[in-house]
Each structure stands twice: as structure tokens, then as C-alpha cells.
Design a protein around this motif. Structure first.
Motif, PDB file in Angstrom:
ATOM      1  N   VAL A  85       0.863  -1.176   0.000  1.00 47.98           N
ATOM      2  CA  VAL A  85       0.000   0.000   0.000  1.00 47.98           C
ATOM      3  C   VAL A  85       0.901   1.228   0.000  1.00 47.98           C
ATOM      4  CG1 VAL A  85      -1.826   1.248   1.193  1.00 47.98           C
ATOM      5  CG2 VAL A  85      -1.752  -1.250   1.317  1.00 47.98           C
ATOM      6  N   LYS A 121      -3.039   3.578  -1.587  1.00 49.00           N
ATOM      7  CA  LYS A 121      -3.383   2.882  -2.832  1.00 49.00           C
ATOM      8  C   LYS A 121      -2.819   1.458  -2.780  1.00 49.00           C
ATOM      9  CE  LYS A 121      -3.231   3.388  -7.836  1.00 49.00           C
ATOM     10  NZ  LYS A 121      -2.500   2.316  -8.436  1.00 49.00           N
ATOM     11  N   TYR A 122      -3.726   0.488  -2.921  1.00 51.50           N
ATOM     12  CA  TYR A 122      -3.339  -0.915  -2.839  1.00 51.50           C
ATOM     13  C   TYR A 122      -2.797  -1.394  -4.178  1.00 51.50           C
ATOM     14  CZ  TYR A 122      -5.519  -1.503   1.725  1.00 51.50           C
ATOM     15  OH  TYR A 122      -5.815  -1.418   3.059  1.00 51.50           O
ATOM     16  N   GLU A 123      -1.673  -2.098  -4.101  1.00 49.48           N
ATOM     17  CA  GLU A 123      -1.068  -2.733  -5.270  1.00 49.48           C
ATOM     18  C   GLU A 123      -1.019  -4.227  -4.973  1.00 49.48           C
ATOM     19  OE1 GLU A 123      -0.227  -1.186  -8.014  1.00 49.48           O
ATOM     20  OE2 GLU A 123      -0.222   0.907  -7.363  1.00 49.48           O
TER      21      GLU A 123
END
Length: 165
Positions: A143, A147-149
Motif C-alpha cells: 500500500v 493505494k493498494y497494489e
């Protein structure tokens, strides 16, 4: 490049910070019970909670410094050290760990000299780890600034971080 110290610029910077602190604290002058909200506002303004600001909060609001410090250190969201402009959280829960989460932490250490809880000297990145981010099927998960990857490997992490230069 001129390496001399511009005293007037330094004084203006200090005065600007003091003014921001005064404005923030004054906006909570009759709201001692909202100490957490005030600390959140300070954190948002400075990206950490400076010691001198905690002292100012204590003095102006009549709250013991020990109480201000206690609240500031209780919640993980607060930091008493300068943090990077971008916070990187690597999940090291069981699923992410098995899928290579630790390799991502190792890459950050190799590339940026960062260990969990540290910030780069240029204050670009702060590295954190989490025991679980609740998206195990997408692991390993990173994160960055909320924003999550998903399914991140060391090569993908390198590409992602280039967006945050």
C-alpha cells in the motif's frame, strides 16, 4: 552554487511554521476533548508531530504534556519523527509472506537503505510493514499512500516506485 546560509529565509520559514501551529492550536482552544483531532491536523500539516508543537499544545490548552505525548504515541497513525512524502506499507501476513512479501522489504533495504519504520534521508519514502492488510488472495500486497497494489514482486515494486519520484 552558493553555500552561504540565508538567515532571512530561515527566519521566514520558522515564522511560517510558528504561525501555522498557532492557528491550528487556537482552532481547538475550547475543545480540549478533541486532542486526537488536533494531533491529526498537526500530522497532516507537518507529516509528523514535532516535539515543540506538543509542548505548545500542552501549554495553550492546559493539557499535561504527558497526556499529549501519551495520545501521540498510542496511535500508530501518529509519528514523532519526520516521515516521507510517501508511505509504503508491505504486508507480511502469512499469505503475503509465503508469496514473497519479505523479498519486497529486502528490496527496499537494498535500494533505499530502509528498514521498517525508517524514512529515506531525502524524506521521499517511509517504509512500514503490516501483519495483515486483509486481502490475502491478492498477495503480496503493498500500500502506497493508501493505494493498494496487488501481486507485487520486486520488479513490479521498482516500476511502481518510479511513479512517486
Amino acid at each position: 552554487m552558493d553555500a552561504s546560509l540565508d538567515i532571512s529565509s530561515v527566519q521566514a520559514l520558522i515564522a511560517g511554521k510558528a504561525s501555522k501551529v498557532e492557528t491550528l492550536v487556537d482552532s481547538y482552544i475550547d475543545k480540549k476533548e478533541q486532542l486526537i483531532s488536533l494531533l491529526q491536523d498537526v500530522q497532516a500539516e507537518f507529516n509528523y508531530i514535532p516535539q515543540d508543537v506538543m509542548i505548545k499544545i500542552s501549554q495553550k490548552l492546559g493539557i499535561p504534556l504527558s497526556q499529549v505525548f501519551s495520545v501521540a504515541t498510542f496511535f500508530q497513525a501518529f509519528s514523532l519523527k519526520p516521515r516521507g512524502r510517501h508511505t509504503i506499507t508491505v504486508c507480511l501476513g502469512t499469505a503475503c509472506h509465503v508469496k514473497g512479501g519479505q523479498r519486497l522489504v529486502d528490496k527496499m533495504q537494498r535500494d533505499f537503505g530502509l528498514k521498517p519504520g525508517e524514512t529515506t534521508k531525502d524524506e521521499r519514502f517511509t517504509l512500514e510493514t503490516a501483519n495483515c492488510l486483509g486481502c490475502c488472495a491478492l498477495g503480496p500486497v503493498v500500500v502506497i499512500d493508501g493505494k493498494y497494489e496487488s501481486q507485487v514482486n520486486p520488479e513490479k515494486l521498482e516500476k511502481i516506485l518510479k511513479k512517486y519520484e
